[in-house]
Design an enzyme around this catalytic site. Structure first.
Site, PDB file in Angstrom:
ATOM      1  N   GLY A 169      31.409  52.011  39.949  1.00  0.00           N
ATOM      2  CA  GLY A 169      30.032  52.447  40.093  1.00  0.00           C
ATOM      3  C   GLY A 169      29.070  51.802  39.127  1.00  0.00           C
ATOM      4  N   LEU A 206      36.128  51.033  44.024  1.00  0.00           N
ATOM      5  CA  LEU A 206      35.652  50.378  42.808  1.00  0.00           C
ATOM      6  C   LEU A 206      34.218  50.765  42.480  1.00  0.00           C
ATOM      7  CD1 LEU A 206      37.112  46.757  43.023  1.00  0.00           C
ATOM      8  CD2 LEU A 206      37.743  48.563  41.446  1.00  0.00           C
ATOM      9  N   GLU A 207      33.385  50.879  43.494  1.00  0.00           N
ATOM     10  CA  GLU A 207      31.959  51.084  43.241  1.00  0.00           C
ATOM     11  C   GLU A 207      31.610  52.526  42.876  1.00  0.00           C
ATOM     12  OE1 GLU A 207      29.873  48.882  42.795  1.00  0.00           O
ATOM     13  OE2 GLU A 207      30.590  47.083  43.805  1.00  0.00           O
ATOM     14  N   SER A 208      32.328  53.500  43.434  1.00  0.00           N
ATOM     15  CA  SER A 208      31.947  54.888  43.145  1.00  0.00           C
ATOM     16  C   SER A 208      33.134  55.835  43.063  1.00  0.00           C
ATOM     17  CB  SER A 208      30.967  55.402  44.216  1.00  0.00           C
ATOM     18  OG  SER A 208      31.635  55.574  45.468  1.00  0.00           O
ATOM     19  N   TYR A 244      36.338  40.998  39.807  1.00  0.00           N
ATOM     20  CA  TYR A 244      35.978  41.996  40.816  1.00  0.00           C
ATOM     21  C   TYR A 244      36.614  41.657  42.163  1.00  0.00           C
ATOM     22  CZ  TYR A 244      33.131  44.893  43.921  1.00  0.00           C
ATOM     23  OH  TYR A 244      32.726  45.796  44.873  1.00  0.00           O
TER      24      TYR A 244
END
Length: 411
Positions: A14, A138-140, A325
């Site tokens: 996030g 991965l993002e949130s 990433y």
């Protein structure tokens, strides 16, 4: 495809800058003249000066005034932005957290629990469901850490601060356009400190370009608890950048003894049959499948795992250009699907260079006549090529890895 980014900004789920928000791609500028730096009063002066530009860009006075009346200076956002280059970690430290056992297990649960939705998204966009889930994870953290900072305030603060003024002002305009068309209200537009929003952390400009209304309620909604539109929007993003279903992102490989490391790292693609003829085999054993083209990636130099990466690597790279990433997304997707962990070990005795050390390395490379860039501490293609040239000149393995050992030899 970009060159290897061995040193990466310290970031957890996030908090990495999402699509179209890469710091290394944005020109840094000074704080605008005539503004009071770092204060609420200074921000409000900036808002007043920004108003005519926003109206000229098509934002209505009512939307601008209503939204910007709620905007406040966020000093913690400025602090986070300015510290990005100061805290770096090795790729293995990043992967330890990005592809943890807990994140893998949570992804596998989501794969089971949201099977019907993922079936429909995969059918609509041709993007493998595990990759969409990996980006969500991965993002949130699968929607658990979406951010609770006012996006208009964060973007206004960063635009006013001036380090990347043009970029963040453009993102603020995009946010105002989203509000103007009624996709979200200002108080519900929440996200990360950098202005990234929703389950898969879209910047406002990415939302305008790629967000889809997959649940059919009339608006693309990425902010609420329901991840439907966010997951579909992520698939739409990857599809736009050429994702090929079932082709994978890459695979770990084993290099033969005496391999010429000088041919790795420049992202030159070769037929897989050519790599196989050099003696490269799959890390899990057996010959490489003769299918398409690939380039050889050594994210930790000669002592770490080696990868052949395919065209789909570039599709994920469009979402975030850091190699760490992209490898994390690809590997997490593989693990969610039931794949094994990497076979080769990471060189955990090494540490990441600090920003001053990276600048010093580039200064020495400039003095050695092998570097044509600037000493800014950003490790990109020119720096990696210069490191490789220096390593060759000293009889070292020319893997391009900017290690402390290379710096000490430069000294």
């Amino acid at each position: 495809m970009r060159a290897v980014f061995i040193l990466i900004t310290a970031c957890l789920a996030g908090l990495m800058l999402p699509p179209q928000a890469r710091a290394q791609d944005i020109e840094e500028t000074g704080v605008q003249a005539g503004l009071t730096a770092g204060s609420e009063a200074g921000l409000q002066d900036w808002v007043a000066a920004f108003r005519p530009r926003a109206l000229a860009a098509g934002i209505s006075s009512a939307v601008f005034d209503d939204t910007m009346a709620t905007v406040h200076f966020l000093p913690a956002v400025v602090e986070r932005d300015r510290k990005q280059d100061e805290f770096t970690k090795t790729i293995w430290d990043y992967l330890d957290k990005a592809v943890s056992d807990d994140r893998i297990a949570a992804g596998q649960r989501a794969l089971r629990d949201r099977k019907d939705l993922l079936d429909r998204i995969e059918a609509a966009y041709g993007v493998d469901r595990e990759v969409v889930l990996a980006i969500w994870g991965l993002e949130s953290a699968y929607g658990q850490v979406r951010g609770d900072i006012s996006t208009p305030s964060a973007l206004a603060t960063l635009a006013y601060d001036g380090r990347r003024a043009a970029f963040f002002e453009a993102e603020l305009l995009a946010a105002l356009r989203i509000i103007q068309v009624g996709d979200v209200s200002p108080d519900q537009m929440l996200g990360s400190w950098a202005g990234a929003m929703g389950h898969t952390q879209f910047m406002p400009s990415s939302f305008l370009s790629f967000a889809v209304d997959f649940d059919g309620d009339g608006k693309p909604r990425i902010w609420g608890d329901d991840p439907t539109d966010a997951l579909a929007s992520t698939a739409a993003y990857l599809a736009k950048f050429g994702w090929q279903k079932g082709k994978g992102w890459g695979r770990e490989v084993t290099l033969p003894a005496g391999f010429d490391y000088g041919i790795a790292g420049d992202r030159t693609q070769k037929p897989i049959s050519v790599w196989a003829a050099m003696g490269i085999v799959a890390a899990e054993g057996g010959n490489l499948p003769d299918a398409g083209w690939a380039s050889l990636l050594l994210p930790a130099g000669a002592r770490g795992p080696a990868f052949l990466v395919y065209d789909n690597f570039a599709s994920i790279e469009a979402y975030n250009k850091a190699d760490a990433y992209v490898i994390a997304v690809g590997h997490l997707a593989d693990r969610i699907k039931g794949g094994a962990s990497f076979k080769a070990s990471w060189p955990r005795d090494l540490r990441a260079l600090t920003l001053p050390e990276r600048i010093e390395m580039q200064q020495h490379l400039l003095g050695a006549g092998v570097y044509a860039g600037t000493a800014d501490g950003k490790i990109g293609p020119l720096t990696l090529s210069a490191v490789k040239a220096f390593q060759r000149s000293k009889g070292m393995i020319p893997d391009g890895y900017p290690s402390l050992d290379v710096l000490e030899k430069l000294r």
